[in-house]
Write a protein that holds these residues in place. Structure first.
Motif, mmCIF file in Angstrom:
data_model
loop_
_atom_site.group_PDB
_atom_site.id
_atom_site.type_symbol
_atom_site.label_atom_id
_atom_site.label_comp_id
_atom_site.label_asym_id
_atom_site.label_seq_id
_atom_site.Cartn_x
_atom_site.Cartn_y
_atom_site.Cartn_z
ATOM 1 N N ASN A 2 0.807 -1.217 0.000
ATOM 2 C CA ASN A 2 0.000 0.000 0.000
ATOM 3 C C ASN A 2 0.842 1.271 0.000
ATOM 4 O O ASN A 2 0.311 2.355 0.241
ATOM 5 C CB ASN A 2 -0.936 -0.004 1.211
ATOM 6 N N GLY A 61 3.562 5.832 4.970
ATOM 7 C CA GLY A 61 2.970 7.137 4.684
ATOM 8 C C GLY A 61 1.611 7.065 4.023
ATOM 9 O O GLY A 61 0.912 8.094 3.929
ATOM 10 N N ALA A 62 1.211 5.879 3.549
ATOM 11 C CA ALA A 62 -0.079 5.741 2.870
ATOM 12 C C ALA A 62 -1.221 5.982 3.851
ATOM 13 O O ALA A 62 -1.145 5.626 5.030
ATOM 14 C CB ALA A 62 -0.195 4.347 2.249
ATOM 15 N N SER A 63 -2.300 6.566 3.344
ATOM 16 C CA SER A 63 -3.415 6.933 4.221
ATOM 17 C C SER A 63 -4.053 5.714 4.887
ATOM 18 O O SER A 63 -4.352 5.740 6.089
ATOM 19 C CB SER A 63 -4.473 7.709 3.423
ATOM 20 N N ILE A 64 -4.235 4.623 4.141
ATOM 21 C CA ILE A 64 -4.878 3.461 4.730
ATOM 22 C C ILE A 64 -3.990 2.812 5.789
ATOM 23 O O ILE A 64 -4.471 2.274 6.784
ATOM 24 C CB ILE A 64 -5.269 2.432 3.645
ATOM 25 N N GLN A 99 -1.834 4.443 7.719
ATOM 26 C CA GLN A 99 -1.921 5.298 8.900
ATOM 27 C C GLN A 99 -3.259 5.146 9.609
ATOM 28 O O GLN A 99 -3.360 5.350 10.816
ATOM 29 C CB GLN A 99 -1.692 6.755 8.504
ATOM 30 N N GLU A 100 -4.288 4.780 8.855
ATOM 31 C CA GLU A 100 -5.605 4.572 9.454
ATOM 32 C C GLU A 100 -5.678 3.262 10.231
ATOM 33 O O GLU A 100 -6.248 3.203 11.320
ATOM 34 C CB GLU A 100 -6.676 4.569 8.350
ATOM 35 N N TYR A 114 -14.285 1.817 5.896
ATOM 36 C CA TYR A 114 -13.292 2.524 5.087
ATOM 37 C C TYR A 114 -13.248 1.953 3.680
ATOM 38 O O TYR A 114 -13.205 2.694 2.688
ATOM 39 C CB TYR A 114 -11.917 2.402 5.750
ATOM 40 N N LYS A 124 -13.983 4.081 0.114
ATOM 41 C CA LYS A 124 -12.914 4.354 -0.848
ATOM 42 C C LYS A 124 -12.665 3.103 -1.682
ATOM 43 O O LYS A 124 -12.146 2.112 -1.174
ATOM 44 C CB LYS A 124 -11.634 4.775 -0.125
#
Length: 311
Positions: free
Chosen positions: A225, A229-232, A234-235, A298, A302
């Motif tokens: 992914n 640093g990827a948003s998912i 970090q989520e 999530y 997305k």
């Protein structure tokens, strides 16, 4: 008919002080560590409050008396009710509101069903470990360990499904690998010596290995992914780390026998390490359920990027 009770000589000791005698049914007696059979001798720092030599009927009856297993039994009995209620709530409210697919319903059902089975297996062992037959007690112990494996299965199935939601190939690879490991543990439990005291350390190593295996797909998922640093990532990654942290703390209590190691005989009924392990197990599984619901929502908000479908 009013049940006749016997005022036993067993007292609750908390903080070095003795409190009122425990009221137990006349046909159930509590024993000290020295008086119980060898197969029940696991923690010498719990010195009193043991049930032993009971038929199945009295094992069930002991559910409603105060012993050193009371918190262990009721913590996971209430845990079962918690996960059952969450399952009903998810099916009628959470999943429909998220626009869940049929697969989502199946995954959430499997996850919570596995957690419920784990709770019931644990309740069964701690309720019937006092059976007068060592063979019966060992069988319930095997079910307890099987329940742990089933809970791990529930975590893996849900975690792998949503982590590799957009990567069908790796999802299948990790699900099959995980299923093979769980089956291997089940077959290991068939061996007569697996549940003996001599294999206690081996059992701990096996379950740590099965649980720790989840780090491999997690690291792979982070790489697929785009890194941390990827948003998912970090989520969702912090939720995985929190789950492993809770599991590690629970396991440390389990193997160290702290705090009763430093207060032998004073935490026989409340505050022992196994009770902490039980409570943290419920907290960990609840946390994972909430994380699965979060990542499911999530994924529906997305869509998958086109390039990742068959990575």
């Amino acid at each position: 008919m009013q049940q006749k009770l016997l005022r036993s000589s067993h007292y609750i000791e908390l903080g070095g002080y003795q409190y009122w005698p425990i009221m137990v049914p006349r046909d159930i007696r509590l024993y000290t560590y020295e008086q119980i059979p060898v197969f029940l001798k696991d923690n010498p720092y719990i010195t009193d409050g043991y049930r032993a030599y009971l038929p199945a009927r009295l094992c069930l009856k002991s559910l409603f008396i105060l012993s050193n297993e009371t918190v262990n039994i009721w913590s996971h009995l209430l845990g079962f009710l918690l996960f059952f209620a969450l399952g009903v709530y998810d099916l009628v409210a959470v999943l429909p509101a998220a626009g869940a697919s049929r697969e989502d319903f199946v995954i959430c059902f499997v996850c919570l069903f596995c957690f419920q089975v784990c709770m019931l297996c644990s309740v069964g062992y701690h309720l019937f470990c006092c059976h007068r037959s060592e063979k019966t007690s060992r069988r319930w112990m095997a079910l307890d360990y099987a329940g742990i494996s089933i809970a791990i299965l529930g975590c893996y199935v849900s975690g792998v499904f949503y982590a590799f939601y957009c990567n069908n190939y790796w999802r299948q690879v990790y699900l099959i690998t995980m299923l093979a490991m769980i089956l291997a543990v089940f077959f290991a439990q068939i061996h007569p010596s697996y549940l003996t005291q001599q294999c206690h350390r081996l059992r701990s190593v096996i379950f740590c290995s099965v649980s720790g295996y989840g780090i491999i797909p997690t690291v792979h998922w982070v790489g697929l992914n785009g890194g941390i640093g990827a948003s998912i990532v970090q989520e969702f990654a912090p939720r995985v780390l929190v789950m492993y942290f809770i599991a590690a703390v629970a396991f440390l209590f389990y193997i160290s026998k702290v705090p009763e190691r430093y207060f032998p005989g004073q935490l026989n009924y409340l505050g022992s390490s196994h009770q902490v392990w039980h409570i943290l197990a419920v907290v960990m599984l609840y946390w994972w359920h909430q994380s699965v619901v979060y990542i499911m929502q999530y994924r529906h908000s997305k869509p998958c990027p086109e390039y990742s479908v068959d990575l």
